[in-house]
Design a protein around this motif. Structure first.
Motif, PDB file in Angstrom:
ATOM      1  N   SER A  62      45.113  57.382  28.449  1.00 41.35           N
ATOM      2  CA  SER A  62      45.251  58.408  29.488  1.00 41.35           C
ATOM      3  C   SER A  62      45.597  59.778  28.902  1.00 41.35           C
ATOM      4  O   SER A  62      45.236  60.802  29.466  1.00 41.35           O
ATOM      5  N   GLY A  63      46.292  59.786  27.773  1.00 40.59           N
ATOM      6  CA  GLY A  63      46.672  61.057  27.151  1.00 40.59           C
ATOM      7  C   GLY A  63      45.884  61.387  25.905  1.00 40.59           C
ATOM      8  O   GLY A  63      46.270  62.282  25.149  1.00 40.59           O
ATOM      9  N   ALA A  66      49.823  47.985  28.952  1.00 36.88           N
ATOM     10  CA  ALA A  66      50.276  49.225  29.592  1.00 36.88           C
ATOM     11  C   ALA A  66      50.406  50.356  28.575  1.00 36.88           C
ATOM     12  O   ALA A  66      50.068  51.514  28.864  1.00 36.88           O
ATOM     13  N   LEU A  67      50.878  50.042  27.376  1.00 36.43           N
ATOM     14  CA  LEU A  67      50.991  51.051  26.320  1.00 36.43           C
ATOM     15  C   LEU A  67      49.614  51.579  25.918  1.00 36.43           C
ATOM     16  O   LEU A  67      49.429  52.794  25.747  1.00 36.43           O
ATOM     17  N   LEU A  68      48.637  50.692  25.788  1.00 37.16           N
ATOM     18  CA  LEU A  68      47.285  51.115  25.442  1.00 37.16           C
ATOM     19  C   LEU A  68      46.687  52.007  26.530  1.00 37.16           C
ATOM     20  O   LEU A  68      46.035  53.016  26.235  1.00 37.16           O
ATOM     21  N   ARG A  69      46.914  51.646  27.782  1.00 38.74           N
ATOM     22  CA  ARG A  69      46.405  52.471  28.879  1.00 38.74           C
ATOM     23  C   ARG A  69      47.051  53.855  28.862  1.00 38.74           C
ATOM     24  O   ARG A  69      46.384  54.872  29.113  1.00 38.74           O
ATOM     25  N   LEU A  79      33.364  55.192  24.964  1.00 42.44           N
ATOM     26  CA  LEU A  79      33.894  54.448  26.102  1.00 42.44           C
ATOM     27  C   LEU A  79      34.888  53.420  25.580  1.00 42.44           C
ATOM     28  O   LEU A  79      34.644  52.775  24.553  1.00 42.44           O
ATOM     29  N   PHE A  80      36.002  53.270  26.276  1.00 42.51           N
ATOM     30  CA  PHE A  80      37.049  52.334  25.886  1.00 42.51           C
ATOM     31  C   PHE A  80      37.443  51.499  27.100  1.00 42.51           C
ATOM     32  O   PHE A  80      37.459  51.993  28.228  1.00 42.51           O
ATOM     33  N   SER A  81      37.805  50.258  26.856  1.00 47.95           N
ATOM     34  CA  SER A  81      38.376  49.445  27.923  1.00 47.95           C
ATOM     35  C   SER A  81      39.530  48.627  27.379  1.00 47.95           C
ATOM     36  O   SER A  81      39.555  48.252  26.203  1.00 47.95           O
ATOM     37  N   VAL A 108      38.776  51.133  32.350  1.00 45.53           N
ATOM     38  CA  VAL A 108      37.711  51.744  31.548  1.00 45.53           C
ATOM     39  C   VAL A 108      37.901  53.259  31.498  1.00 45.53           C
ATOM     40  O   VAL A 108      38.159  53.904  32.525  1.00 45.53           O
ATOM     41  N   TYR A 109      37.756  53.814  30.293  1.00 45.39           N
ATOM     42  CA  TYR A 109      37.959  55.243  30.048  1.00 45.39           C
ATOM     43  C   TYR A 109      36.793  55.803  29.233  1.00 45.39           C
ATOM     44  O   TYR A 109      36.149  55.076  28.469  1.00 45.39           O
TER      45      TYR A 109
END
Length: 215
Positions: A127-128, A120-123, A174-176, A158-159
């Motif tokens: 996100s920011g 959750a911290l990585l997401r 790209l990151f996941s 995925v971001y």
């Protein structure tokens, strides 16, 4: 496709450290490509497994190469997620003969709840990420997209991050972030280019493979 966020930074403060890190998004692996690929080793059955080069998004003109799985944080730390990575991380680097590179980072936590919290911290960091990059360096304009959640084990997100610098570079990454039980893995793919050059479908397939291969 998710929402697109674009915020242009204002200010005069320079931050060469962040500039160097962002440039690494699409590191041209001239030095790494000259290295001899490390021989694959067979991990113990209770040790998370890493992606093989052939499981990465295909490059049109080059094979992928890989170094060994290495204990500790990557150096340099990847943008967006690097600040959260603990010393118990294990990482593996990948590269092509041209301008494309990748990395997988895996963290085994002491409990499933700790792994859930870490993912959750990585997401949150991802996100920011665009806003943070531009706040730290006004010479960077960053845009990001959220490409959705993948149904694999406990899930993967995925971001995409696109950065343009005042000195002319344009990089797409790209990151996941995925989780299987108490193990979290991050996969990063990057090259020079824009969102148009992002191999999103291939990267999603790579992410599913990475999470499925953990155990």
């Amino acid at each position: 496709m998710g929402e697109t966020m674009k915020i242009r930074a204002r200010g005069v403060r320079q931050n060469r450290g962040i500039r160097t890190t962002v440039a690494a998004l699409a590191a041209v692996a001239g030095v790494a490509a000259a290295a001899v690929p490390a021989a694959a080793t067979t991990p113990a059955s209770d040790t998370p497994r890493f992606l093989e080069p052939a499981e990465l998004p295909p490059h049109p003109t080059s094979p992928w190469y890989a170094g060994p799985a290495t204990a500790g944080q990557p150096d340099p730390l990847p943008i967006c997620v690097g600040g959260a990575l603990p010393s118990i991380s294990t990482h593996r680097d990948y590269w092509t003969e041209y301008d494309t590179s990748a990395q997988q980072i895996t963290v085994e936590e002491r409990s499933e709840q700790r792994a859930k919290d870490f993912a959750a911290l990585l997401r949150k960091d991802l996100s920011g990420c665009a806003k943070k990059l531009m706040r730290q360096d006004p010479d960077i304009t960053a845009t990001q997209k959220y490409y959705g959640r993948l149904n694999v084990e406990e899930g993967a997100d995925v971001y995409g991050i696109h950065t343009v610098s005042a000195w002319g570079s344009s990089d797409i990454g790209l990151f996941s972030v995925g989780r299987d039980g108490r193990t979290v893995t991050v996969v990063r793919w990057s090259q020079m280019g824009t969102f148009q050059h992002a191999q999103v479908a291939d990267f999603k397939a790579t992410t599913v493979t990475a999470v499925n291969k953990l155990y």
